[in-house]
Design a protein around this motif. Sequence first.
Motif, short mmCIF file in Angstrom:
data_model
loop_
_atom_site.label_atom_id
_atom_site.label_comp_id
_atom_site.label_asym_id
_atom_site.label_seq_id
_atom_site.Cartn_x
_atom_site.Cartn_y
_atom_site.Cartn_z
N PRO A 198 -13.99 91.26 -52.43
CA PRO A 198 -15.28 90.65 -52.78
C PRO A 198 -15.13 89.16 -53.09
O PRO A 198 -14.03 88.71 -53.45
CB PRO A 198 -15.70 91.43 -54.03
N CYS A 199 -16.21 88.45 -52.95
CA CYS A 199 -16.19 87.03 -53.30
C CYS A 199 -15.89 86.88 -54.78
O CYS A 199 -16.51 87.54 -55.61
CB CYS A 199 -17.53 86.40 -52.96
N PRO A 200 -14.96 86.01 -55.15
CA PRO A 200 -14.65 85.83 -56.58
C PRO A 200 -15.82 85.18 -57.32
O PRO A 200 -16.72 84.61 -56.72
CB PRO A 200 -13.41 84.92 -56.55
N VAL A 201 -15.75 85.27 -58.63
CA VAL A 201 -16.84 84.79 -59.49
C VAL A 201 -16.31 83.75 -60.48
O VAL A 201 -15.22 83.91 -61.03
CB VAL A 201 -17.48 85.97 -60.25
N ASP A 202 -17.12 82.69 -60.68
CA ASP A 202 -16.86 81.67 -61.70
C ASP A 202 -15.49 81.02 -61.52
O ASP A 202 -14.58 81.17 -62.34
CB ASP A 202 -16.98 82.29 -63.10
N PRO A 218 -21.39 79.72 -61.10
CA PRO A 218 -22.63 80.09 -61.79
C PRO A 218 -23.04 79.03 -62.80
O PRO A 218 -22.22 78.48 -63.54
CB PRO A 218 -22.28 81.41 -62.48
N LEU A 235 -19.78 89.76 -49.60
CA LEU A 235 -20.82 89.78 -50.64
C LEU A 235 -21.39 91.17 -50.85
O LEU A 235 -22.47 91.32 -51.41
CB LEU A 235 -21.95 88.81 -50.26
N VAL A 263 -26.25 82.57 -52.46
CA VAL A 263 -25.60 83.69 -53.15
C VAL A 263 -24.11 83.39 -53.35
O VAL A 263 -23.56 83.59 -54.44
CB VAL A 263 -25.79 85.00 -52.37
N LEU A 264 -23.46 82.90 -52.32
CA LEU A 264 -22.04 82.55 -52.43
C LEU A 264 -21.81 81.50 -53.51
O LEU A 264 -20.92 81.63 -54.36
CB LEU A 264 -21.52 82.03 -51.09
N SER A 274 -23.72 80.66 -56.03
CA SER A 274 -24.05 81.12 -57.38
C SER A 274 -22.96 82.03 -57.93
O SER A 274 -22.81 82.11 -59.16
CB SER A 274 -25.40 81.85 -57.37
N ARG A 275 -22.22 82.70 -57.08
CA ARG A 275 -21.08 83.50 -57.54
C ARG A 275 -19.88 82.60 -57.87
O ARG A 275 -19.24 82.76 -58.90
CB ARG A 275 -20.68 84.53 -56.49
N LEU A 276 -19.60 81.68 -56.99
CA LEU A 276 -18.43 80.83 -57.19
C LEU A 276 -18.61 79.88 -58.37
O LEU A 276 -17.66 79.62 -59.13
CB LEU A 276 -18.16 80.02 -55.93
#
Length: 238
Positions: free
Chosen positions: A179-183, A236, A216, A229-230, A232-234
């Motif tokens: 999954p796409c990583p977050v923050d 936020p 995603l 979307v990408l 905002s995940r990377l």
Amino acid sequence: MNLILLESSDFVAPGRAVLFGRRHQHITEVHRAQAGEQLKVGLVNGEIGHATVRQADAERVELDVALHQAPPPALPLTMVLALPRPKMLKRTIQHATALGVKKLYLVNAYRVEKSYWQSPWLTEDKLREQCILGLEQAVDTIMPQIELRKRFKPFVEDELPAIAADSLKLVAHPVTDAPCPVDIHTPVTLAVGPEGGFIPYEVDKLQEQGFSAVHLGPRILRVETALPVLLSRLFPAR
């Protein structure tokens, strides 16, 4: 228009600008600004501040301008985007600019129609128009750098290693397990394919340069939807 964006050529004296055309129309018809009222303004590639309407008539508006605030920080991101179809290109440039993207490479890919490269929306002036709309929306002033690359393989092999150096390298690809990583708190280079995605050969070429494929979720999104979307995940709330 959340920000009246000024050009250096608008200034007739230090701290005084005169506007015509689209911005004049917006100020007089949307804001309905009268003499003495204040507006939020910014200078292209400069600071943000306020302007007091000095005079407004049917042809022009004269402003007293005071700039004192830095624009919002850019995203620590370089985007490599397969050239979208012309109608989508306009919206995509606006969205990317509004979200804080400052380095954007529009590249060719197998599923990019050759006719897309003939679009009048790829001229420097037309791209700049869409960037301005994005900056006005986001209350930003720093113009993105947009580069066109019509040959995928030479770009990926010869230019991309230096462009993506010292960054987290990601390629959006629905057929993968990660999954796409977050923050993310490090610089990112993000590659996004055309409608239908990058073909396996193109994903392999990107992976040879250290890119990791991420998804995603199970839903397949259009580029113009996947892009925000990408980001905002990377990044936020940045």
